[in-house]
Scaffold this active site. Structure first.
Site, PDB file in Angstrom:
ATOM      1  N   GLU A 242       3.360  39.460  -6.919  1.00 52.13           N
ATOM      2  CA  GLU A 242       2.074  39.196  -7.560  1.00 52.13           C
ATOM      3  C   GLU A 242       1.344  40.517  -7.792  1.00 52.13           C
ATOM      4  O   GLU A 242       1.238  41.343  -6.876  1.00 52.13           O
ATOM      5  CB  GLU A 242       1.228  38.283  -6.681  1.00 52.13           C
TER       6      GLU A 242
ATOM      7  N   LYS B 244       0.899  24.225  -3.616  1.00 50.68           N
ATOM      8  CA  LYS B 244      -0.372  23.572  -3.297  1.00 50.68           C
ATOM      9  C   LYS B 244      -0.198  22.059  -3.384  1.00 50.68           C
ATOM     10  O   LYS B 244      -0.726  21.378  -4.265  1.00 50.68           O
ATOM     11  CB  LYS B 244      -1.465  24.064  -4.253  1.00 50.68           C
TER      12      LYS B 244
ATOM     13  N   LYS C 259       2.757  38.471  -2.222  1.00 47.55           N
ATOM     14  CA  LYS C 259       1.446  38.141  -2.767  1.00 47.55           C
ATOM     15  C   LYS C 259       0.409  39.185  -2.359  1.00 47.55           C
ATOM     16  O   LYS C 259       0.731  40.172  -1.690  1.00 47.55           O
ATOM     17  CB  LYS C 259       1.041  36.737  -2.312  1.00 47.55           C
TER      18      LYS C 259
ATOM     19  N   ARG D  63       0.814  -1.211   0.000  1.00 53.58           N
ATOM     20  CA  ARG D  63       0.000   0.000   0.000  1.00 53.58           C
ATOM     21  C   ARG D  63       0.851   1.266   0.000  1.00 53.58           C
ATOM     22  O   ARG D  63       0.534   2.224  -0.714  1.00 53.58           O
ATOM     23  CB  ARG D  63      -0.962  -0.013   1.200  1.00 53.58           C
TER      24      ARG D  63
ATOM     25  N   ASP E 238      -1.833  37.591 -11.958  1.00 51.66           N
ATOM     26  CA  ASP E 238      -2.817  36.649 -11.430  1.00 51.66           C
ATOM     27  C   ASP E 238      -4.223  36.966 -11.922  1.00 51.66           C
ATOM     28  O   ASP E 238      -4.658  38.129 -11.921  1.00 51.66           O
ATOM     29  CB  ASP E 238      -2.783  36.689  -9.900  1.00 51.66           C
TER      30      ASP E 238
END
Length: 277
Positions: free
Chosen positions: A194, A132, A164, A97, A215
């Site tokens: 950003e 992420k 950001k 697994r 963005d």
């Protein structure tokens, strides 16, 4: 960005401890004999993590002989046997697994990345990942992106600066903040900003940052803004970019396109393990 082997083994041991714990409770009914098994890709895709089975078996007692039959980054068709193993039956079943969880996830990420690279169809634009990722799996996730032809963005907050949207209200004057950062972090780490408005774009350009992240803008706006940015400042596009509109963003003049879904919405590649003979 592959993990150093000692770090890889440390992480794999944690995953084994999580799954096996004090021991496999099915062991009493398993024979002490040598068996053989195959790892098989049940659907077409790009393989990543092909050496993980051998490392897991080593940690479980080193009583198995694993042979990878493909390499990381290889495209395989459904039904391909990607690895074979012979060894202690208890170890093979105990490790199944953990091995499949990683192989399936990493190969799914690699497959999605290659699909994006091929859909983009522009070698001058790089497909990048993001932060992420699944907690505890970032090095594996990001390595899988490279197997699919993608590029790693920063590994974490420690190896590059990104100012950001939530930083803007807190830092005051951007130019002053950038100058201070240059003094603190030195010249080897990039500073990316950003931007979401024309005013932020102009401020970022004037501050001479290393990279600008545009963005959530349309391809038309993206193209207009990229034309305003000097060539020495790299550009990145993100937000709302999918396979359906990827080609449109590739024509905007942007240097990189980052896709969060590569790692936060993984479709695992179907890979099985079965005993043979």
């Amino acid at each position: 960005m592959p993990l150093p082997h000692y770090e890889l083994m440390h992480e794999l041991q944690r995953y084994i401890d999580e799954d096996v714990g004090a021991g496999d409770l099915a062991v009493p009914i398993l024979p002490h004999c040598s068996v053989a098994g195959n790892f098989t890709a049940k659907q077409a895709g790009v393989i990543s993590g092909i050496n993980i089975p051998g490392d897991v078996y080593q940690l479980l007692g080193d009583r198995a002989n694993y042979t990878p039959l493909v390499a990381d980054g290889d495209q395989v068709v459904a039904g391909t046997t990607i690895g074979r193993v012979t060894g202690n039956a208890q170890d093979l079943l105990a490790g199944e697994r953990v091995i499949l969880n990683l192989l399936q996830r990493m190969s799914g990420i690699a497959t999605a990345t290659q699909q994006a690279v091929l859909t983009l169809g522009n070698a001058e634009v790089g497909i990048m990942d993001t932060r992420k990722t699944a907690p505890g799996l970032r090095p594996f996730d990001k390595y899988a992106v490279t197997c699919g032809g993608g590029i790693n963005h920063r590994m974490g907050l420690y190896d590059a600066v990104m100012i950001k949207d939530n930083h803007w209200p807190l830092i005051g004057d951007l130019s002053t903040a950038v100058q201070r950062l240059r003094q603190i972090i030195g010249p080897t780490k990039i500073i990316e900003v950003e931007v979401a408005t024309p005013a932020q774009l102009a401020t970022a350009i004037a501050s001479q940052v290393d990279m600008i992240l545009i963005d959530n803008q349309s391809p038309a706006v993206m193209q207009d803004w990229c034309q305003q940015i000097p060539a020495e400042i790299k550009t990145e596009a993100s937000g709302g970019i999918t396979l359906a509109n990827l080609a449109a963003y590739a024509q905007t003049g942007v240097d990189f396109i980052s896709l969060g879904y590569l790692t936060h919405s993984v479709d695992a590649l179907d890979i099985s393990f079965n005993l043979v003979g």
